[in-house]
Design an enzyme around this catalytic site. Sequence first.
Site, PDB file in Angstrom:
ATOM      1  N   LYS A   1     -52.343  -8.723  27.583  1.00  0.00           N
ATOM      2  CA  LYS A   1     -53.709  -9.223  27.397  1.00  0.00           C
ATOM      3  C   LYS A   1     -53.776 -10.090  26.145  1.00  0.00           C
ATOM      4  CE  LYS A   1     -56.842  -6.418  25.394  1.00  0.00           C
ATOM      5  NZ  LYS A   1     -57.469  -6.988  24.202  1.00  0.00           N
TER       6      LYS A   1
ATOM      7  N   ARG B   1     -60.762  -3.421  30.719  1.00  0.00           N
ATOM      8  CA  ARG B   1     -60.572  -4.640  29.909  1.00  0.00           C
ATOM      9  C   ARG B   1     -59.093  -4.874  29.615  1.00  0.00           C
ATOM     10  NH1 ARG B   1     -64.055  -4.871  24.668  1.00  0.00           N
ATOM     11  NH2 ARG B   1     -62.738  -6.721  24.597  1.00  0.00           N
TER      12      ARG B   1
HETATM   13  C1  EPZ Z   1     -56.255  -8.459  17.358  1.00  0.00           C
HETATM   14  O1  EPZ Z   1     -57.611  -8.360  16.997  1.00  0.00           O
HETATM   15  C2  EPZ Z   1     -56.134  -7.773  18.711  1.00  0.00           C
HETATM   16  N1  EPZ Z   1     -56.956  -8.490  19.687  1.00  0.00           N
HETATM   17  C3  EPZ Z   1     -56.584  -6.326  18.591  1.00  0.00           C
HETATM   18  O2  EPZ Z   1     -56.388  -5.724  19.853  1.00  0.00           O
HETATM   19  C4  EPZ Z   1     -55.710  -5.622  17.557  1.00  0.00           C
HETATM   20  O3  EPZ Z   1     -56.161  -4.291  17.381  1.00  0.00           O
HETATM   21  C5  EPZ Z   1     -55.776  -6.376  16.225  1.00  0.00           C
HETATM   22  O4  EPZ Z   1     -55.425  -7.757  16.416  1.00  0.00           O
HETATM   23  C6  EPZ Z   1     -54.823  -5.791  15.185  1.00  0.00           C
HETATM   24  O5  EPZ Z   1     -53.520  -5.809  15.684  1.00  0.00           O
HETATM   25  C7  EPZ Z   1     -56.474  -9.620  20.243  1.00  0.00           C
HETATM   26  O6  EPZ Z   1     -55.374 -10.064  19.938  1.00  0.00           O
HETATM   27  C8  EPZ Z   1     -57.348 -10.274  21.263  1.00  0.00           C
HETATM   28  P1  EPZ Z   1     -57.311  -8.787  13.139  1.00  0.00           P
HETATM   29  P2  EPZ Z   1     -58.164  -9.210  15.732  1.00  0.00           P
HETATM   30  O7  EPZ Z   1     -58.044 -10.028  12.813  1.00  0.00           O
HETATM   31  O8  EPZ Z   1     -57.408 -10.467  15.617  1.00  0.00           O
HETATM   32  C9  EPZ Z   1     -59.679  -8.046   9.163  1.00  0.00           C
HETATM   33  C10 EPZ Z   1     -56.924  -4.374  21.656  1.00  0.00           C
HETATM   34  O9  EPZ Z   1     -57.072  -3.157  21.697  1.00  0.00           O
HETATM   35  N2  EPZ Z   1     -60.235  -9.407   9.316  1.00  0.00           N
HETATM   36  O10 EPZ Z   1     -55.819  -8.818  13.166  1.00  0.00           O
HETATM   37  O11 EPZ Z   1     -59.640  -9.294  15.868  1.00  0.00           O
HETATM   38  C11 EPZ Z   1     -60.208  -7.079  10.226  1.00  0.00           C
HETATM   39  O12 EPZ Z   1     -61.461  -6.550   9.837  1.00  0.00           O
HETATM   40  C12 EPZ Z   1     -57.521  -5.173  20.532  1.00  0.00           C
HETATM   41  O13 EPZ Z   1     -56.257  -5.046  22.469  1.00  0.00           O
HETATM   42  C13 EPZ Z   1     -61.026  -9.931   8.295  1.00  0.00           C
HETATM   43  O14 EPZ Z   1     -61.285  -9.269   7.290  1.00  0.00           O
HETATM   44  O15 EPZ Z   1     -57.817  -8.270  14.541  1.00  0.00           O
HETATM   45  C14 EPZ Z   1     -59.127  -6.030  10.279  1.00  0.00           C
HETATM   46  O16 EPZ Z   1     -59.345  -5.095   9.243  1.00  0.00           O
HETATM   47  C15 EPZ Z   1     -58.424  -4.312  19.680  1.00  0.00           C
HETATM   48  N3  EPZ Z   1     -61.539 -11.185   8.432  1.00  0.00           N
HETATM   49  C16 EPZ Z   1     -57.840  -6.815   9.956  1.00  0.00           C
HETATM   50  O17 EPZ Z   1     -58.269  -8.075   9.436  1.00  0.00           O
HETATM   51  C17 EPZ Z   1     -61.263 -11.956   9.526  1.00  0.00           C
HETATM   52  O18 EPZ Z   1     -61.725 -13.113   9.569  1.00  0.00           O
HETATM   53  C18 EPZ Z   1     -56.978  -7.103  11.164  1.00  0.00           C
HETATM   54  O19 EPZ Z   1     -57.825  -7.611  12.177  1.00  0.00           O
HETATM   55  C19 EPZ Z   1     -60.442 -11.412  10.547  1.00  0.00           C
HETATM   56  C20 EPZ Z   1     -59.937 -10.136  10.420  1.00  0.00           C
END
Ligand code: EPZ
Length: 419
Positions: free
Chosen positions: A22, A398
């Site tokens: 996904k 999903r």
């Molecule tokens: C990706 O989400 C995945 N989704 C998530 O999978 C996964 O859990 C996550 O990465 C971590 O591996 C997709 O790839 C579609 P992040 P993403 O930005 O990119 C902080 C699933 O179950 N952050 O890597 O949204 C955030 O709060 C889903 O398939 C900021 O602070 O996650 C978090 O603490 C759930 N500011 C950390 O970074 C930002 O602008 C990592 O989040 C962006 C993120």
Amino acid sequence: MDRLEIKGGKPLSGEISISGAKNSALPILTASLLTKDSIFLKNVPRLNDVSTTVNLLRTMGVEITFHDGITIEINSSKATRPFAAYDLVKTMRASILVLGPLLGKFGFAEVSLPGGCAIGARPVNLHVESLKKMGANIEISGGYIKATAKKLKGAEIIFDTPSVTATENIIMAATLAEGETIIKNAAQEPEIEDLIIFLKKMGARIEGACSDTIKIKGVKELKGANHLILSDRIEAGTYLVAAAITGGHLRLNKISPKNLSSVLLKLEESGAFIVTSSDYVEIDMRGKRPKATNIFTGPYPGFPTDMQAQFCALNAIADGVSEITETVFENRFMHTQELQRMGANLNIDGRKVTISGADSLNGANVMATDLRASASLVLAALAAKGRTIVDRIYHIDRGYESIEEKLSQVGADIKRLHP
Ligand code: EPZ
């Protein structure tokens, strides 16, 4: 709403074929916006999040055709509406992945703020601030990100935390920018490597895949390409835990073990016998109860946060006491209350949950709260004595293709109840 009825207590045995990832399919689908040529994708999983992304692209004027049920053709040459509406974005925060391609290709984007979700606030500041550094004018009003850029310029971007989709958005935007973009403290998930492989097939100039520093030299235009989507390591990890929690023996086909190292290590620590080859992973518990294992989630190659809930379920029936620490998201223990309803002995202290393995769990009526939480409830139900009903399984649809078929074929007593 559909529900799953599961009668647990049977060790699983047999083979499961793993679907496309996904979290690889979603950015690659949005990358289609970067070219006017057609792109052809295979191994795209049939998931609700993929359908949502297809619908979102179609609202922009992108033409998407499903051929022979295996190949998807995407053509963005007639895409004229770089707008992502709230009603679609609110159902899937990964819609933010259109922001980078739209700005890079069209110089304009209006994308609804995704908002938070069950597992955390999920801010997008890293996406927005980085695009501003590349010369975009961005204002946030009325719940929308309104971005314009005559022509994005290469910049040095340093993420204060490795964000998967922020890394993907900036890579995609940078492929058509003027000059070179360097991303430091980039996320290194395998799905990012798959996106980079695909973009390079389109003619992008990118170095540093699988590292925390990625360099992108902008080019004039990108062309069409074919791609086979990477297999889903989180789906695979979930089914490995299904074998471990039921004391069973499964062989997972169409999955490379190299992206599962941290998970395989923890499963061996729990007493599993693991055999791997280049395209399959086999797990055998030999009927034994798993041993408790401590987990500390983190960015790749650390232990994946997307496998944390599944290991909570495994530890709930493991022999011993374990600690699971969630360092990535601030609210990713929603599944624990539901596991307690099934008899799990656990205690949450901030970002850490301490679990004393119970000899067994009991079936109950439980409710899914987010994608991976719902997977953990299914896993617990497979091991529990008696009948479990998992409600709100639209969450699981999903991210898991045909979950009840795949589990039934290896001996699970599971069926979908329609309202
Ligand atoms: C990706 O989400 C995945 N989704 C998530 O999978 C996964 O859990 C996550 O990465 C971590 O591996 C997709 O790839 C579609 P992040 P993403 O930005 O990119 C902080 C699933 O179950 N952050 O890597 O949204 C955030 O709060 C889903 O398939 C900021 O602070 O996650 C978090 O603490 C759930 N500011 C950390 O970074 C930002 O602008 C990592 O989040 C962006 C993120």
